[in-house]
Design a protein around this motif. Structure first.
Motif, mmCIF file in Angstrom:
data_model
loop_
_atom_site.group_PDB
_atom_site.id
_atom_site.type_symbol
_atom_site.label_atom_id
_atom_site.label_comp_id
_atom_site.label_asym_id
_atom_site.label_seq_id
_atom_site.Cartn_x
_atom_site.Cartn_y
_atom_site.Cartn_z
ATOM 1 N N ALA D 6 13.979 10.898 2.814
ATOM 2 C CA ALA D 6 14.454 9.641 3.414
ATOM 3 C C ALA D 6 15.488 9.041 2.479
ATOM 4 N N TYR D 7 16.651 8.729 3.054
ATOM 5 C CA TYR D 7 17.704 8.083 2.281
ATOM 6 C C TYR D 7 17.560 6.574 2.368
ATOM 7 N N PHE D 8 18.291 5.887 1.545
ATOM 8 C CA PHE D 8 18.269 4.424 1.509
ATOM 9 C C PHE D 8 18.420 3.837 2.908
ATOM 10 N N GLU D 9 19.299 4.441 3.688
ATOM 11 C CA GLU D 9 19.573 3.918 5.022
ATOM 12 C C GLU D 9 18.369 4.038 5.957
ATOM 13 N N ASP D 10 17.382 4.874 5.576
ATOM 14 C CA ASP D 10 16.220 5.083 6.438
ATOM 15 C C ASP D 10 15.128 4.036 6.222
ATOM 16 N N TYR D 11 15.259 3.223 5.207
ATOM 17 C CA TYR D 11 14.251 2.192 4.924
ATOM 18 C C TYR D 11 14.575 0.927 5.694
ATOM 19 N N GLU D 12 13.527 0.296 6.217
ATOM 20 C CA GLU D 12 13.711 -0.937 6.972
ATOM 21 C C GLU D 12 12.745 -1.998 6.477
ATOM 22 N N ILE D 13 13.248 -3.171 6.274
ATOM 23 C CA ILE D 13 12.364 -4.269 5.896
ATOM 24 C C ILE D 13 11.332 -4.478 6.989
ATOM 25 N N GLY D 14 10.083 -4.628 6.594
ATOM 26 C CA GLY D 14 9.014 -4.869 7.535
ATOM 27 C C GLY D 14 8.261 -3.626 7.949
ATOM 28 N N SER D 15 8.836 -2.459 7.701
ATOM 29 C CA SER D 15 8.082 -1.244 8.041
ATOM 30 C C SER D 15 6.947 -1.103 7.039
ATOM 31 N N SER D 16 5.802 -0.623 7.515
ATOM 32 C CA SER D 16 4.634 -0.596 6.635
ATOM 33 C C SER D 16 3.752 0.609 6.917
ATOM 34 N N ARG D 17 2.851 0.855 6.008
ATOM 35 C CA ARG D 17 1.871 1.928 6.168
ATOM 36 C C ARG D 17 0.565 1.464 5.551
ATOM 37 N N SER D 18 -0.540 2.025 6.048
ATOM 38 C CA SER D 18 -1.865 1.631 5.573
ATOM 39 C C SER D 18 -2.670 2.883 5.256
ATOM 40 N N THR D 19 -3.538 2.779 4.278
ATOM 41 C CA THR D 19 -4.323 3.934 3.860
ATOM 42 C C THR D 19 -5.740 3.838 4.406
ATOM 43 N N THR D 20 -6.439 4.954 4.357
ATOM 44 C CA THR D 20 -7.883 4.919 4.552
ATOM 45 C C THR D 20 -8.497 4.240 3.333
ATOM 46 N N GLY D 21 -9.791 3.988 3.381
ATOM 47 C CA GLY D 21 -10.450 3.280 2.290
ATOM 48 C C GLY D 21 -10.960 4.201 1.196
#
Lengths: 160, 160, 160, 160, 160, 160
Positions: D6-21
């Motif tokens: 992923a290049y810099f241009e592929d990042y978006e403010i507000g995009s997120s990810r969550s993990t298992t516990g």
């Protein structure tokens, strides 16, 4: 790991056993520092050790002792209890990559002081050598062993 | 961990130090079995232990000894060398969840036999107690300590 | 490990402490991967690393940070609480066999924003260098420290 | 573990990810003390902790931070480099048996100061919560990310 | 680690995945001996190994197998259950410093014998190679996978 | 650990051995996750497991298999080589606190296909049970064993 019942009467002065070897690794030292909290530079700082007479990192004394005692923990004897050690002496340093082996010999047998009818005391001298055959550690492992009840036959082995 | 230079003349019989406590965990026992290869059921088999007089898993003697010695490894004294232990005695079992603390007291000071002009011997008695205040282990830690050169002033501390 | 009570008033900008060194081993990296679950090839795959600009396996950033913070955990101050870090920067990679040392210096002291009568804030700048004297990591360790009650005398040390 | 370019241009403010516990265990704390050398009674002495306001042993801050960062180390992005953390704050203690989960959200994107043509900076805010949904740790993970060369197409995934 | 729901119908013979590499370290062997209690000299005694045809310490078979299976544990599929392995074969020894990589390919798909309406069986052939491209271990990983309910759409990915 | 030479002719179908027990601890699971990189919530997330049919964390299959194989690694036979496993089946989950024991029985003996004059194949069926006597894992451990040279007497034991 086998269970081998041996009563006090089954121990003989001079009988001995020897282990296979085990190489003392950097990982062992790292894990022992982590287990004990002893991060002394003698064990952890290769740069500083290089400026010292011994020239390189040294295994903790309690590491070599713990490994050696563990290497002799081959057979379980339900009639014997370990209660301590005498004359633990660190004779030479053990370095990363050294391979140690252990010889254990029964060196003293005597009645228990307070309960001579039921118990005896057995001393096993544990000698740890490195790959050059030089002694690095010696100690005396102390056991209390039950005497054979009068109605009991000889030693029994439960192979496992 | 600080480096505190102390010469033989700086040790006094009766001076002592005490550590904070450390809880002995199941993880410590698992790691010690792994470090030593001693997987005796006394340490590893909760079911079998429940059928025995002691009722539950017991920490390895070498674990408690290694932890206790490590707990006293606070200051580095470049003038002292540890060379062994005497009279290591496992007085009571240590169970999972017990919290041990260590007290170390200088109990003997004497000239070194072969090099009395340069070296002395110092005995430090290490006493390990559990959360009930009962002694679980005692041993004598043996040091050889350099005597102060005639042109040297008092003890120096390099704080770290 | 000693308990040394120090109140906010006992901290001085510019006072510093330095640790002994610690060699970062392959075992440390293996254990840190195991603790964190980060098995990225940068840390674990020597073959792939050999094809990269850095040429060899690199210690995890959180490993060096955890080790460095641990190396400064010498004295317990019951009057201080660590609440975070600022400006953590990984300046250079740390390779297997590198030896790190840590210097910690008080670089800022100020009243606590909400409770200025009872608390202060202390910043300790932690600088980690390798055996070449090059900085590999820097960070600011943040503490909240109690102010000395008006009826309390100077710092007290409980040696351990 | 996958490699996802992923290049810099592929990042978006507000995009997120969550993990298992992941449940924080006594073994994790024992291992982290062993890795760092931090055996403070806050982490290791259940008896003393019981006398304190927090009542029980607390996980090391660097343990929770290392675990959380590791939990987000899912995909390898060869175009991004982690260079540090900002505003690491330990908001609540983590106790043995607590289960943590991590959410990571892109919260800032900007050109690199010195090489704006080739590089960008991406801030990922990492929030660690316990099983009650309460925040225990937050930090900002800092990345430098390559900008997409003008002749390069969109993101590529090499599943693994 | 992502959760990716895949039903029996989503598996295809011949589809495969490959992992990044992992270097097998001395620390891994020490830790595996510690976890299993297998301290055979083949794994632990460098001196003795030097006298044997293989010439150096060999990783435990169960270590390489455990690492390889772990390296394929990338995505969680809540519809699949691992129930065993077939034809596990140690083809070549793995030495300290070798780097292994894993390829996993779906090699058989069939209805479940007792519950063919709801379940299927999927065989994944796992092949472990070293840095020379030589196979060191192969095995067949066995899964039971739910069939897609008639009212359910295609595969869903919950990225994490 | 003893070295016990046994040739192909010394193996008998139906002969068996049994181990002492070993309690599977949370620390074992943490260490196995760390060794393998498998941090699936089935093993690591107590909260999520509580919402699943099995209700609590489950030991990794490769952990139980590695432990069981290690528990049978009692005697070294220089005449035998382990080359794999067949029909590894995880019959029941193993939970934290369960105590496993292993029984190993020789269940097949046959000539080696390509070198029937010098070698034989021996299958040892390994059965792992929990503290309730229920089977949790079974597998067949595969050995190649040298046939006794015509000029060689019976089995020899080198006790250690």
């Amino acid at each position: 790991m086998r269970t081998v019942e041996a009563y006090f009467e089954d121990y003989e002065i001079g009988s001995s056993r020897s282990t296979t070897g085990r190489t003392v690794t950097e990982a062992d030292i790292v894990l022992h520092a982590g287990q004990t909290g002893d991060f002394f530079p003698h064990h952890m700082d290769a740069e500083w050790c290089a400026t010292q007479p011994f020239g390189q990192r040294i295994a903790h004394g309690t590491l070599i002792m713990s490994m050696a005692v563990g290497m002799t923990a081959g057979d379980i004897n339900p009639r014997a209890t370990s209660y301590g050690y005498d004359r633990v002496r660190f004779v030479r340093p053990v370095f990363i990559g050294d391979t140690i082996a252990v010889r254990a010999e029964i060196t003293a047998i005597r009645d228990h002081k307070r309960r001579p009818d039921q118990l005896g005391q057995v001393d096993e001298t544990v000698t740890v050598t490195n790959q050059h055959g030089a002694v690095v550690l010696s100690l005396v492992h102390l056991y209390v062993v039950e005497k054979r009840p009068t109605d009991e036959p000889g030693p029994t082995e439960t192979p496992a």
